[in-house]
Motif scaffolding. Sequence first.
Motif, PDB file in Angstrom:
ATOM      1  N   LYS A  18       0.836  -1.212   0.000  1.00 48.33           N
ATOM      2  CA  LYS A  18       0.000   0.000   0.000  1.00 48.33           C
ATOM      3  C   LYS A  18       0.865   1.254   0.000  1.00 48.33           C
ATOM      4  O   LYS A  18       0.614   2.188  -0.759  1.00 48.33           O
ATOM      5  CB  LYS A  18      -0.941   0.010   1.213  1.00 48.33           C
ATOM      6  CG  LYS A  18      -2.034  -1.036   1.123  1.00 48.33           C
ATOM      7  CD  LYS A  18      -3.039  -0.903   2.243  1.00 48.33           C
ATOM      8  CE  LYS A  18      -2.406  -1.271   3.564  1.00 48.33           C
ATOM      9  NZ  LYS A  18      -3.327  -1.265   4.689  1.00 48.33           N
ATOM     10  N   ILE A  23      -0.657  -1.432  -4.780  1.00 45.11           N
ATOM     11  CA  ILE A  23      -2.055  -1.862  -4.699  1.00 45.11           C
ATOM     12  C   ILE A  23      -2.848  -0.756  -4.006  1.00 45.11           C
ATOM     13  O   ILE A  23      -2.266   0.182  -3.444  1.00 45.11           O
ATOM     14  CB  ILE A  23      -2.217  -3.217  -3.946  1.00 45.11           C
ATOM     15  CG1 ILE A  23      -1.504  -3.197  -2.587  1.00 45.11           C
ATOM     16  CG2 ILE A  23      -1.658  -4.353  -4.761  1.00 45.11           C
ATOM     17  CD1 ILE A  23      -2.411  -2.910  -1.481  1.00 45.11           C
ATOM     18  N   ASP A  24      -4.185  -0.882  -4.031  1.00 46.38           N
ATOM     19  CA  ASP A  24      -5.040   0.175  -3.490  1.00 46.38           C
ATOM     20  C   ASP A  24      -5.479  -0.029  -2.047  1.00 46.38           C
ATOM     21  O   ASP A  24      -5.711   0.941  -1.335  1.00 46.38           O
ATOM     22  CB  ASP A  24      -6.289   0.335  -4.356  1.00 46.38           C
ATOM     23  CG  ASP A  24      -5.951   0.856  -5.741  1.00 46.38           C
ATOM     24  OD1 ASP A  24      -5.015   1.674  -5.851  1.00 46.38           O
ATOM     25  OD2 ASP A  24      -6.617   0.434  -6.700  1.00 46.38           O
ATOM     26  N   SER A  25      -5.633  -1.284  -1.612  1.00 47.15           N
ATOM     27  CA  SER A  25      -6.179  -1.503  -0.272  1.00 47.15           C
ATOM     28  C   SER A  25      -5.586  -2.749   0.368  1.00 47.15           C
ATOM     29  O   SER A  25      -4.976  -3.582  -0.308  1.00 47.15           O
ATOM     30  CB  SER A  25      -7.701  -1.652  -0.350  1.00 47.15           C
ATOM     31  OG  SER A  25      -8.036  -2.888  -0.960  1.00 47.15           O
ATOM     32  N   ASP A  28      -6.960  -5.854  -1.211  1.00 45.63           N
ATOM     33  CA  ASP A  28      -6.254  -6.183  -2.449  1.00 45.63           C
ATOM     34  C   ASP A  28      -4.935  -6.875  -2.130  1.00 45.63           C
ATOM     35  O   ASP A  28      -4.550  -7.845  -2.788  1.00 45.63           O
ATOM     36  CB  ASP A  28      -5.970  -4.923  -3.275  1.00 45.63           C
ATOM     37  CG  ASP A  28      -7.210  -4.300  -3.880  1.00 45.63           C
ATOM     38  OD1 ASP A  28      -8.250  -4.990  -3.954  1.00 45.63           O
ATOM     39  OD2 ASP A  28      -7.139  -3.121  -4.269  1.00 45.63           O
ATOM     40  N   THR A  31      -5.380 -10.534  -1.200  1.00 42.67           N
ATOM     41  CA  THR A  31      -5.714 -11.363  -2.359  1.00 42.67           C
ATOM     42  C   THR A  31      -4.509 -11.636  -3.246  1.00 42.67           C
ATOM     43  O   THR A  31      -4.226 -12.787  -3.580  1.00 42.67           O
ATOM     44  CB  THR A  31      -6.828 -10.697  -3.188  1.00 42.67           C
ATOM     45  OG1 THR A  31      -7.970 -10.503  -2.354  1.00 42.67           O
ATOM     46  CG2 THR A  31      -7.208 -11.549  -4.381  1.00 42.67           C
ATOM     47  N   VAL A  32      -3.789 -10.576  -3.639  1.00 42.49           N
ATOM     48  CA  VAL A  32      -2.678 -10.781  -4.583  1.00 42.49           C
ATOM     49  C   VAL A  32      -1.531 -11.562  -3.948  1.00 42.49           C
ATOM     50  O   VAL A  32      -0.864 -12.336  -4.631  1.00 42.49           O
ATOM     51  CB  VAL A  32      -2.182  -9.454  -5.206  1.00 42.49           C
ATOM     52  CG1 VAL A  32      -3.293  -8.781  -5.980  1.00 42.49           C
ATOM     53  CG2 VAL A  32      -1.579  -8.519  -4.183  1.00 42.49           C
ATOM     54  N   ARG A  48       1.424 -12.431   3.992  1.00 37.89           N
ATOM     55  CA  ARG A  48       1.151 -10.986   4.052  1.00 37.89           C
ATOM     56  C   ARG A  48       1.940 -10.324   5.170  1.00 37.89           C
ATOM     57  O   ARG A  48       2.325  -9.159   5.078  1.00 37.89           O
ATOM     58  CB  ARG A  48      -0.352 -10.771   4.252  1.00 37.89           C
ATOM     59  CG  ARG A  48      -0.762  -9.335   4.217  1.00 37.89           C
ATOM     60  CD  ARG A  48      -2.242  -9.166   4.262  1.00 37.89           C
ATOM     61  NE  ARG A  48      -2.829  -9.903   5.364  1.00 37.89           N
ATOM     62  CZ  ARG A  48      -4.027  -9.678   5.854  1.00 37.89           C
ATOM     63  NH1 ARG A  48      -4.793  -8.765   5.334  1.00 37.89           N
ATOM     64  NH2 ARG A  48      -4.485 -10.381   6.860  1.00 37.89           N
TER      65      ARG A  48
END
Length: 72
Positions: A18, A23-25, A28, A31-32, A48
């Motif tokens: 972020k 990525i935006d959030s 997100d 998930t990625v 993560r």
Amino acid sequence: MNDVTIRDEVIRLGQFLKLASLIDSGADAKTVIADGLVHVNGEVETRRGRQLRDGDVVSFQGAEARVLVRKP
């Protein structure tokens, strides 16, 4: 490659994605990372919470960002 300066000695991968605007959030990021689309130092990373340190390079969809720790 984009150098991204952080205040502390370490930063978690989800937070760094972020901060580096890769990525935006947070959703997100979750998930990625879980899908194996993020690389740290050239290797797929699926945690993560992976702690990044000075000099680590994160890549996602052809964009790269390097962690730089702000020196006091």
